[in-house]
Design an enzyme around this catalytic site. Structure first.
Site, mmCIF file in Angstrom:
data_model
loop_
_atom_site.group_PDB
_atom_site.id
_atom_site.type_symbol
_atom_site.label_atom_id
_atom_site.label_comp_id
_atom_site.label_asym_id
_atom_site.label_seq_id
_atom_site.Cartn_x
_atom_site.Cartn_y
_atom_site.Cartn_z
ATOM 1 C CE1 TYR A 141 -3.516 -2.641 0.731
ATOM 2 C CE2 TYR A 141 -4.637 -0.571 1.185
ATOM 3 C CZ TYR A 141 -4.691 -1.919 0.907
ATOM 4 O OH TYR A 141 -5.900 -2.533 0.808
ATOM 5 C CE LYS A 186 1.489 -17.662 -2.684
ATOM 6 N NZ LYS A 186 0.623 -18.859 -2.790
ATOM 7 C CG ASP A 219 -2.310 -20.243 -1.325
ATOM 8 O OD1 ASP A 219 -1.773 -20.253 -0.197
ATOM 9 O OD2 ASP A 219 -1.834 -20.848 -2.306
ATOM 10 C CG ASP A 243 -8.220 -4.576 1.781
ATOM 11 O OD1 ASP A 243 -9.182 -4.106 2.424
ATOM 12 O OD2 ASP A 243 -8.128 -4.517 0.541
ATOM 13 C CG ASP A 247 -13.877 -6.778 1.832
ATOM 14 O OD1 ASP A 247 -13.536 -6.039 2.774
ATOM 15 O OD2 ASP A 247 -14.405 -6.346 0.784
HETATM 16 C C1 IPM Z 1 -10.437 -0.855 3.971
HETATM 17 C C2 IPM Z 1 -10.613 -0.252 2.611
HETATM 18 C C3 IPM Z 1 -9.405 0.610 2.285
HETATM 19 C C4 IPM Z 1 -8.188 -0.298 2.280
HETATM 20 C C5 IPM Z 1 -9.501 1.420 0.968
HETATM 21 C C6 IPM Z 1 -10.727 2.278 0.926
HETATM 22 C C7 IPM Z 1 -8.260 2.232 0.733
HETATM 23 O O1 IPM Z 1 -10.825 -1.228 1.649
HETATM 24 O O2 IPM Z 1 -10.309 -0.113 4.953
HETATM 25 O O3 IPM Z 1 -10.440 -2.081 4.081
HETATM 26 O O4 IPM Z 1 -7.893 -0.956 1.254
HETATM 27 O O5 IPM Z 1 -7.503 -0.348 3.290
HETATM 28 MN MN MN Z 2 -10.999 -3.228 2.464
#
Ligand code: IPM
Ligand code: MN
Length: 353
Positions: A141, A186, A219, A243, A247
């Site tokens: 990042y 990884k 993975d 990240d 999700d």
């Molecule tokens: C999160 C979001 C952010 C990230 C984006 C909006 C930059 O997806 O906080 O998980 O990737 O960290």
């Molecule tokens: Mn995110």
């Protein structure tokens, strides 16, 4: 107590969920006799529109002058041109770097009343209760970026001190919980991951001999999160893996709209935000799920203000309204009536009284 909280509503559904979190903080503050004051500043696309800068210096200053920061979400199609000179996300990444909040805690719990909202089988979801500790200010990042006509690159760098400090945060959390720590990397491909693994092994063996430690390749971890989610206690991983995996993990809970986060550094001033994005498809309709943002406010009370009782009160209120059947559109079964953002937050506040 007296506390100043910086609110950064941002874009899309950000302002809607921040309004809900603010009322929850006000309600719990009133109940406990605390004085919470709020400032509001621009970030992301809203700040680009106002002044061309996704993180204006006034915003950084307002955050620095506060006891804690709450952020809604940033981004949206309006600012998504791949060739745009500035992007909303730079505001958020810049703020994380400015506040040096390197440890992003993302708790994942499954409310038994919501198992039907998850695509996973209910028997897999029993007793799911984990915290993903995502390294937040290093890795790909923040590495140097390059782009020319025919190629592009993003540099991924980790330093030993960055790995040591995040592993310690995760290990200390695990010591207070079920004493299980899973480190995800990884290392079969990436040099940064080999450094991650060497450093993690060394710190854990020397300082946390009591922990049961597991190491997974990312993975495999993505698969194990779905096949045996209840086995995980604390997971520690680098920025981008964290990240992506969180999700994925939100689907255990049933909706991306449920997961809060706390980003912590060396000071008490943390940054609190839901893990979801700005959801431009539903922005402005008043139907977003504010639960993740309200739960982030609970984390703020716990980690920045040390108000554990108030933090638990908010978490209990969220659990209670969900047990009562309150559902926003993301969680309602087909045909079931859904509450609006403000109806859901009013139910939480009623519960807090
Ligand atoms: C999160 C979001 C952010 C990230 C984006 C909006 C930059 O997806 O906080 O998980 O990737 O960290
Ligand atoms: Mn995110």
């Amino acid at each position: 107590m007296d506390a100043l909280i910086a609110l950064l509503p941002g874009d899309g559904i950000g302002p809607e969920v921040i309004a809900a979190a603010r009322s929850a903080l006000e309600a719990v503050g009133k109940r406990g006799g605390h004085r919470f004051r709020f400032s509001e500043s621009l970030i992301g696309g809203a700040a680009i529109d106002a002044c061309g800068d996704p993180l204006p210096p006034e915003t950084t200053k307002a955050c620095r002058d506060s006891d804690a920061v709450m952020l809604g979400a940033v981004g949206g199609p309006k600012w998504s041109d791949p060739n745009a000179p500035v992007r909303p996300e730079q505001g958020l990444l810049g703020l994380r770097a400015e506040l040096a909040v390197f440890a992003n805690l993302r708790p994942v719990r499954v409310n038994p009343h919501l198992t039907a909202a998850s695509p996973l089988k209910p028997e897999l979801l029993a007793n799911v209760d984990m915290i993903v500790v995502r390294e937040l200010t290093g890795g790909i990042y923040f590495g140097e970026k390059h782009r020319d006509e025919t190629s592009a690159s993003d540099l991924c760098t980790y330093h030993v001190y960055e790995i040591e400090r995040i592993v310690r945060v995760a290990a200390e959390l695990a010591m207070q919980r079920r004493k299980k720590l899973c480190s995800v990397d990884k290392a079969n491909v990436l040099e940064t991951s080999r450094l991650w693994r060497d450093t993690t092994d060394r710190v854990l063996a020397a300082e946390f001999p009591e922990l049961e430690v597991e190491t997974l390749l990312v993975d495999a971890a993505a698969m194990h999160l779905l096949s045996r989610p209840a086995d995980f206690d604390v997971i520690v991983t680098e920025n981008m893996f964290g990240d992506i995996l969180t999700d994925e993990a939100s689907m255990l809970a049933g909706s991306l709209g449920l997961l809060p986060s706390a980003s912590l550094g060396a000071t008490k001033c943390g940054l609190y935000e839901p893990i979801h994005g700005s959801a431009p498809d539903i922005a402005g309709q008043g139907i977003a799920n504010p639960a993740a943002c309200i739960a982030s406010a609970a984390l703020l009370l716990r980690h920045s203000l040390e108000l554990e009782e108030e933090a638990s009160a908010i978490e209990d209120a969220l659990d209670a309204v969900i047990a009562d059947g309150c559902r926003t559109a993301d969680l309602a079964a087909p045909g079931e009536p859904a509450l609006s953002t403000s109806e859901f937050s009013a139910a939480v506040i009623e519960q807090l009284r």
